[in-house]
Design an enzyme around this catalytic site. Structure first.
Site, short mmCIF file in Angstrom:
data_model
loop_
_atom_site.label_atom_id
_atom_site.label_comp_id
_atom_site.label_asym_id
_atom_site.label_seq_id
_atom_site.Cartn_x
_atom_site.Cartn_y
_atom_site.Cartn_z
N GLU A 131 2.37 -0.63 13.80
CA GLU A 131 3.79 -0.31 13.68
C GLU A 131 3.86 1.10 13.12
OE1 GLU A 131 6.41 -1.87 14.64
OE2 GLU A 131 5.57 -3.81 15.18
N CYS A 159 11.45 3.82 9.09
CA CYS A 159 10.92 4.13 10.43
C CYS A 159 12.03 4.10 11.49
CB CYS A 159 9.83 3.14 10.79
SG CYS A 159 10.38 1.43 10.67
P1 NAD Z 1 0.87 6.72 6.02
O1 NAD Z 1 0.41 6.64 7.42
O2 NAD Z 1 0.63 7.96 5.28
O3 NAD Z 1 0.19 5.55 5.17
C1 NAD Z 1 0.29 4.20 5.58
C2 NAD Z 1 -0.80 3.41 4.89
O4 NAD Z 1 -2.06 3.83 5.41
C3 NAD Z 1 -0.87 3.62 3.38
O5 NAD Z 1 -1.12 2.37 2.77
C4 NAD Z 1 -2.06 4.53 3.22
O6 NAD Z 1 -2.68 4.35 1.98
C5 NAD Z 1 -2.95 4.04 4.35
N1 NAD Z 1 -4.01 4.96 4.80
C6 NAD Z 1 -4.01 6.30 4.84
N2 NAD Z 1 -5.19 6.75 5.34
C7 NAD Z 1 -5.94 5.65 5.63
C8 NAD Z 1 -7.26 5.45 6.18
N3 NAD Z 1 -8.05 6.45 6.52
N4 NAD Z 1 -7.69 4.20 6.34
C9 NAD Z 1 -6.93 3.16 5.98
N5 NAD Z 1 -5.69 3.28 5.46
C10 NAD Z 1 -5.20 4.51 5.29
O7 NAD Z 1 2.42 6.33 6.05
P2 NAD Z 1 3.43 6.26 4.84
O8 NAD Z 1 3.73 7.65 4.38
O9 NAD Z 1 2.98 5.27 3.83
O10 NAD Z 1 4.72 5.63 5.56
C11 NAD Z 1 5.60 6.39 6.31
C12 NAD Z 1 5.32 6.26 7.79
O11 NAD Z 1 5.24 4.90 8.16
C13 NAD Z 1 6.42 6.84 8.65
O12 NAD Z 1 5.84 7.52 9.74
C14 NAD Z 1 7.18 5.62 9.12
O13 NAD Z 1 7.90 5.79 10.33
C15 NAD Z 1 6.09 4.64 9.27
N6 NAD Z 1 6.61 3.28 9.19
C16 NAD Z 1 6.65 2.53 10.33
C17 NAD Z 1 7.19 1.26 10.29
C18 NAD Z 1 7.30 0.41 11.54
O14 NAD Z 1 7.58 -0.78 11.42
N7 NAD Z 1 7.11 0.97 12.72
C19 NAD Z 1 7.68 0.75 9.08
C20 NAD Z 1 7.62 1.55 7.95
C21 NAD Z 1 7.07 2.81 8.01
#
Ligand code: NAD
Length: 506
Positions: free
Chosen positions: A273, A307
């Protein structure tokens, strides 16, 4: 005697725990134990509005991750073989506890995630609703007996749990988005290792674990590892134990996670997602009384950090000026500041890195020649709402997910142009279209390249029974109802040849 006293002490502690506030989050939750991580580093968890510390958490290293996966692996078969009613009961008790602890949960979401009270309350409602929905899953799983054109043979499909599911969750709706994966996974007989965002280790993981623990989930069925992604992130995905990775977050990180998951020695199932670039389209016959407040909510709820937040407002030239005036007038009334206040709509941005991205986009938008209609000065992490007119779809503000309280308003020349603009993006998560003509709205909606389109309503919408998810670079798979039941179970095709094959008998 000592053993009896120990048991008594444990009972007293477990009863007392039910009356104590949820606190003391300072480590990991592995195999039913709360203990510090071994990384030799502490995470300072702060309130984005006050800057005050809410917790210090001893981070996990690879040995903690290993322990979490081994405990999930050990616990899963016994959990899967529990009666559906027993699994449903645990989820039901979680929902009860959420009701009892509503005030505390909402307060944690405000303090740790910088959510306004309005948003934190919405998040609580979504959390509660998804938990009740998940409680129905154990009784909804059904296999099938299929027709087969082979004499003496029976063809069956068994629905089985996947096994151990790895969940990675973001900070923006931390407890809801963690539970959106964890609840269904556990209800369907899987076990889980959850890695919350470093911005929200409590609401994204440890608080949820506490609720499950109190609800009686057996040890090892849910584990939470709080660690730096640079230290345990890749290992979390590549580890041989999890059979499915459920990732919610940005497209860039999601792509990396997907690469790791498909190139690891055992290829994993994936549920992704990801980010969005939501168009909110106002056609020339739209009811502006309906469209304006919907646009305000779609763009500014949670400071635009959702999102499904409207990232581009696309308005037909015939109603552009009127929409812009009314939209700006409405946005000027929004209260900005302390998220604890009942009527604050715009609170703080989650962290300074995210704020820097937003400020860069604001500068680029001004430099690109867009007309700033509304703005204001920054106070710590609180950025007042900004509106830009005369934005074009090729400006950085329209091409990138802004995740902040900035609204770009783009002019469209008719319905076809509006659809072209709406689809001119790599993303395809949510979308909205406004028109007084429902059939026109449906025709438009069917042309939008997105997983979700709302006619005459906000782009921010989610319900436990609907298929939630995106197309293009917004993800793979769907959450909600029957769709998540598909994702978190495998279909095992089993045939039985009751009599020797006819050819062999001849
Ligand atoms: P992010 O991608 O920076 O982080 C998401 C998660 O991934 C965090 O828990 C982070 O610690 C983890 N992460 C980072 N690097 C990693 C790696 N190498 N291996 C494993 N895990 C890792 O996103 P964010 O800043 O937390 O959230 C915002 C983003 O999420 C926006 O782009 C938003 O649109 C998206 N989002 C999407 C949905 C959906 O349902 N489509 C819902 C909420 C947020």
């Amino acid at each position: 005697m000592t053993a009896q006293l120990d048991t008594l002490a444990e009972k007293i502690e477990s009863i007392a725990r039910k009356f104590l506030p949820y606190s003391g989050f300072d480590g990991q939750y592995i195999n039913g134990d709360r203990r510090p991580g071994h990384a030799n580093r502490k995470l300072k968890d702060t309130d984005p509005y006050t800057g005050e510390s809410v917790a210090e958490i001893a981070l996990a290293d690879q040995s903690d991750l290993e322990a979490a996966y081994q405990s999930a692996l050990k616990a899963q078969p016994a959990w899967a073989s529990r009666l559906p009613a027993e699994r449903a009961e645990v989820l039901g008790r979680c929902a009860d506890l959420m009701e009892k602890r509503r005030g505390e949960i909402v307060d944690w979401v405000i303090r740790e995630a910088g959510s306004t009270r309005i948003k934190a309350d919405i998040e609580w409602q979504m959390l509660h609703a998804i938990t009740l929905e998940a409680a129905s899953f154990p009784h909804r799983v059904a296999g099938r007996v299929l027709p087969i054109n082979e004499p003496g043979k029976e063809s069956r499909v068994y629905r089985q749990p996947i096994g151990v599911i790895a969940v990675i969750s973001p900070w923006n709706f931390p407890i809801y988005l963690a539970q959106r994966s964890v609840g269904p996974a556990i209800a369907l007989g899987n076990s889980v290792v959850l890695k919350p965002s470093q911005d929200t280790p409590i609401t994204g993981g440890l608080l949820l674990a506490k609720i499950f623990e109190e609800a009686g989930v057996p040890e090892g069925v849910l584990n939470v590892v709080v660690g730096a992604s640079s230290e345990i992130g890749d290992a979390f995905v590549k580890h041989p134990v999890p059979r499915l990775v459920s990732f919610t977050g940005s497209t860039a990180v999601g792509r990396h996670v997907a690469d790791l998951a498909v190139t690891s020695p055992l290829i994993k199932h994936l549920a992704l997602e990801l980010g969005g670039n939501t168009p909110f389209v106002v056609l020339d016959d739209a009811d502006l009384d309906q469209a304006v407040p919907a646009a305000v909510l779609s763009r500014f709820l949670h400071q635009g950090q959702i999102c499904m937040s409207t990232n581009r407002i696309i308005v037909d030239a015939k109603v552009y000026d009127e929409f812009l005036d009314r939209f700006t007038a409405h946005v000027k009334t929004l209260k900005v500041g302390n998220p604890q206040d009942l009527d604050t709509v715009i609170g703080p941005i989650i962290n300074s890195k995210q704020l820097a991205n937003i400020l860069k986009l604001i500068k680029e938008t001004r430099d690109a020649g867009a007309r700033q209609v509304l703005g204001g000065d920054l106070r710590d992490l609180v950025l007042p709402p900004h509106i830009f007119a005369d934005v074009t779809n090729d400006m950085p503000i329209a091409k990138n997910e802004t995740f902040g309280p900035i609204a770009p308003v783009i002019r469209a020349r008719g319905e076809d142009d509006a659809l072209r603009l709406a689809n001119d993006t790599e993303y395809g998560l949510s979308s909205a279209v406004f028109t007084r003509d429902e059939r026109r709205g449906l025709r438009f909606a069917l042309g939008v390249e997105a997983g979700m389109t709302h006619i005459n309503d906000t782009s921010v919408d989610d319900t436990p029974t609907g298929p939630f998810g995106g197309e293009k670079n917004s993800g793979i798979g769907r959450f909600g109802g029957d769709w998540i039941m598909e994702e978190f179970k495998t279909a095992h095709w089993i045939t039985v040849q009751h009599a020797p094959r006819q050819e062999e008998r001849k």
